[in-house]
Each structure stands twice: as structure tokens, then as C-alpha cells.
Design an enzyme around this catalytic site. Structure first.
Site, PDB file in Angstrom:
ATOM      1  N   ARG A   1     -16.240   1.355  -3.511  1.00 41.57           N
ATOM      2  CA  ARG A   1     -15.031   1.906  -3.280  1.00 41.57           C
ATOM      3  C   ARG A   1     -14.998   3.142  -4.067  1.00 41.57           C
ATOM      4  NH1 ARG A   1     -10.300  -2.273  -3.820  1.00 41.57           N
ATOM      5  NH2 ARG A   1      -9.230  -0.916  -2.124  1.00 41.57           N
TER       6      ARG A   1
ATOM      7  N   ASN B   1       0.790  -1.200  -0.239  1.00 41.59           N
ATOM      8  CA  ASN B   1       0.086   0.067  -0.048  1.00 41.59           C
ATOM      9  C   ASN B   1       0.859   1.278   0.056  1.00 41.59           C
ATOM     10  OD1 ASN B   1      -2.310  -1.351  -0.110  1.00 41.59           O
ATOM     11  ND2 ASN B   1      -2.702  -1.410   2.220  1.00 41.59           N
TER      12      ASN B   1
END
Length: 417
Positions: free
Chosen positions: A121, A23
């Protein structure tokens, strides 16, 4: 197509070294194109999401060199052109290019990003930031055309502390005129790593890691170097593996404070942990107390460890609960755990897990990245053989997972089908 075959029940001992954070890396790579020179990023993980970002860089005309864990990116020859759907949909993090290109060229054309189907999302907070800084957004059948005559600093209040929106605001505001203030910013370590990288290239960012970040725009960014921080989600996944099957399993190259929310829960369950500056050593225990977990933004319990943790809770003594506050569709692993013998009831965004004595091997599916990690952990601890299908999701986010587990005693193989 690939699948993973596991023979369960084998103890895990020895050392697992954690790779660079997925990430973090997937944000640092798009951030690199804001530079007007060459940048170098070390500790890049070997995962398919990095390959997808590499494809976008090369499509845009960047010169990319990869040697082991080092990636060198020369963006001086980039052509700002439309990023087509077939490459933008490969991963969620492609939308960091949306912010970087808009910040550098005041224009970007690309399609909606992809990624795991773990619930809604939206990118509304990212688009809100772009508009607040002066951009005009046109969306047509999933394609975004975003332009700005001039990007000007402003105060942006995020409706929720979104990691993606916070990083995108950093990227687009770095070259905007004047000062930008991000209120209700996310605090994850990956955000700090992006801000630090931009600052090494000449950006002026303060407050990363707090709820208020200030960015003073600059005209140029020079070359820079950064090293990807250790992957706290990978670390947490292997710590959970040690809780299930560990015989003094040591997880190395980590920042223990990044997973305090996990280790505190393990200690609450009764696990004695040996924690040093950059390692955690853990062994399985016979009696595991049930716990209640609620996913939250950092420093709370991470949603990305919720599914792997569920496997451990299926084998606790008593009733545990998990409340998922971030993604409404992040219980796709539950039916497969039930197939393996788990007792789980879902009530909205909460699951109630009644501990059982054991799980048994089955054919299961990795519905998304972290659900795949959950199923691998279940296969490792289950009686008999487990086959996990659709493991491409897992390979997106876990560097060399098969080899790392084999090295500590797991009976696990990757198969082509």
C-alpha cells in the site's frame, strides 16, 4: 484481546440502519484542520479508527468535542509538530494529516501510516503530488519530513486512480497558489464528500467524482458543516448477510446507487431485490447462480466487498471466480473458509470457488478488516459454532456490528479473552 462467538443458521429479519462511512469520516476529520475556524461533522461512526484520529487531533492541540454522532473540531490552537509512530501506525488514514498539515503550514513531520496488511500500500502517488506542487521530501527510517517554501498549483497525473492520493491532493492543493488539476483522479463517493466539505469552508474545487478535478487555491478556509455519507461497504456487507440468511431483511439509510455493482451481481445470481430511495430489502433463495467478479475502482465492484462476497459464493450452485486487481494479499480469508468446508483454489490474483451445500463452524481468524467481515458472515451461515479471533480489525470499521446483528436475530457475542 477480543473474539466473536457465533451460533450459525439463524434467519435475519427486521431492519439494520447504516452508519456514516468509515472511508469518508477518516478523510473528513483530517480535512477539518485546514479550517481557520471551528467545523462540525455529523453522522460520525462509532469505530476505533475515529478514536485513533481523535488522538492525533488532541496530540496536535485541537479542541475536539464529541456528542453522539457529532464531532466539533476547533483547530485554532493546533501546534504543527512531529506525529510519532505510535499514533500514526494505528490506521492507514493517518496520512491524510500529512497532506492537511503540509497544505496549511508548508511543513509536516510524521511516520509512515499503518492499517491492514492486505498487500503493498505505497504512498508514492501521494508523494508524487506533493513534489509536483513544490514540496521537498526526506525519508529516514519510516519518518517523513516534507517541506515547501511555497506550494504552487500544477497538473498532476496519477499513475492509478488512487482514492488516498486523490484525497491527499485535494487537501494539499486547497491552499496552494494558483490552479491544480488532478488527472486520472479516483471517482469514489468519499472523494465527493471531502470536496463538498472543503467547498463549504471556502475552497474552490470542481469535478470531484470525475476523472479530472480542478482546485483553485485559497488563502483561508472558514468554519463549515458536513454530514458523513452512509457507509456503502457496511451496507454491502449487510446486504450480503441478507442474501445468506435474510427473511425480508431491510438495510436502511443507504444510497443504493453506491452499491449498484453489488446489487447487479446479486440480481445476476437470481435474487429479487426490493430497492427504494434509501433501502434495500433482501431474502435468501434456494438456488444461487454462480457469477464472475473483478474488483475495480468506483463504480466497479469494490475491493472492500470482495472478501465478504466470497462467503456467499462458497454456497452457490456451480463455479464462481473473483479476480482481485487492487491488493495482492487480499485472500487471507481463503484458508479459513476452506477450514469451514469451502472449496476454493487460488491462481495468482484470482480465486475459483466451487459451491458447496454448507459450511461448518470452526475457530478462525480475522486477518484484516474485510476478512473479518467475511468470517463473521461465514459464522452466521455455518452449522454449529464459530469463533472469530483478532476481531479488533473488525471493530476498526464496523459501527456497533454485534448489536446490529443481534437485533435482526443473529446469535453473536463479543468476548474478552
Amino acid at each position: 484481546m477480543k473474539q466473536i462467538r457465533i451460533r450459525g443458521g439463524y434467519s435475519l429479519s427486521g431492519n439494520i440502519s447504516i452508519s456514516g462511512a468509515k472511508n469518508s469520516a477518516v478523510a473528513l476529520i483530517p480535512a477539518a484542520i485546514l479550517s481557520d475556524d471551528t467545523v462540525t461533522i455529523d453522522n460520525i461512526p462509532e469505530i476505533s479508527d475515529i478514536d485513533a484520529l481523535n488522538d492525533i487531533l488532541e496530540y496536535l492541540g485541537a479542541k475536539v468535542k464529541r456528542e453522539d454522532t457529532i464531532m466539533t473540531i476547533d483547530s485554532t490552537s493546533i501546534i504543527n509538530k512531529e506525529i510519532p509512530e505510535e499514533i500514526s501506525k494505528k490506521l492507514r488514514a493517518s496520512y491524510y494529516f500529512m497532506a492537511a498539515l503540509l497544505g496549511k503550514y508548508n511543513k509536516v513531520e510524521m511516520y509512515f501510516p499503518g492499517g491492514c496488511s492486505i498487500g503493498a500500500r505505497p504512498i508514492d502517488q501521494t508523494l508524487k503530488a506533493f513534489k509536483t506542487l513544490g514540496a521537498t521530501i526526506v525519508e529516514n527510517d519510516g519518518k517523513y519530513t516534507i517541506t515547501a517554501e511555497e506550494l504552487k498549483g500544477a497538473t498532476i497525473y496519477l499513475d492509478m486512480p488512487s482514492v488516498g492520493a486523490t484525497i491527499n491532493t485535494l487537501l494539499v492543493a486547497t491552499k496552494a497558489k494558483g490552479e491544480t488539476i488532478v488527472e486520472n483522479a479516483a471517482k469514489e463517493p468519499e472523494i465527493v464528500s471531502v470536496a463538498t466539505f472543503l467547498n463549504t469552508m471556502g475552497a474552490k474545487i470542481t469535478g470531484a467524482g470525475t476523472s479530472q478535478i480542478k482546485i483553485t487555491g485559497v488563502e483561508h478556509l472558514h468554519g463549515g458543516f458536513t454530514e458523513v455519507i452512509p457507509d456503502r461497504i457496511e451496507a454491502g456487507t449487510y446486504v450480503i448477510a441478507g442474501a445468506l440468511l435474510g427473511d425480508n431483511l431491510t438495510i436502511r439509510n443507504i444510497i443504493p446507487s453506491h452499491i449498484d455493482s453489488l446489487t447487479s451481481k446479486l440480481q445476476e445470481m437470481g435474487y429479487p431485490l426490493k430497492i427504494t430511495e434509501d433501502t434495500i430489502t433482501i431474502s435468501k433463495i434456494d438456488i444461487k447462480k454462480p457469477v464472475d467478479i473483478k474488483t475495480l475502482g468506483y463504480p466497479g465492484f469494490p475491493t472492500d466487498l470482495q472478501q465478504p462476497m466470497t462467503t456467499l459464493l462458497t454456497l452457490c450452485d456451480g463455479l464462481s471466480t473473483i479476480e482481485e486487481t487492487l491488493y495482492e494479499n487480499r485472500f487471507q480469508n481463503v484458508p479459513y473458509l476452506e477450514k469451514m468446508g469451502a472449496k476454493i483454489k487460488q491462481r495468482g490474483r484470482t480465486i475459483l470457488i466451487e459451491g458447496v451445500d454448507s459450511l461448518h463452524g470452526e475457530h478462525v481468524v480475522a486477518t484484516d478488516l474485510r476478512a473479518g467481515a467475511c468470517m463473521i458472515l461465514a459464522g452466521l451461515v455455518a452449522d454449529g459454532e464459530t469463533v472469530v479471533a483478532s476481531v479488533e480489525h473488525v471493530l476498526r470499521g464496523y459501527d456497533n456490528i454485534i448489536h446490529k446483528l443481534q437485533n435482526v436475530g443473529a446469535k453473536i457475542e463479543l468476548e474478552e479473552i
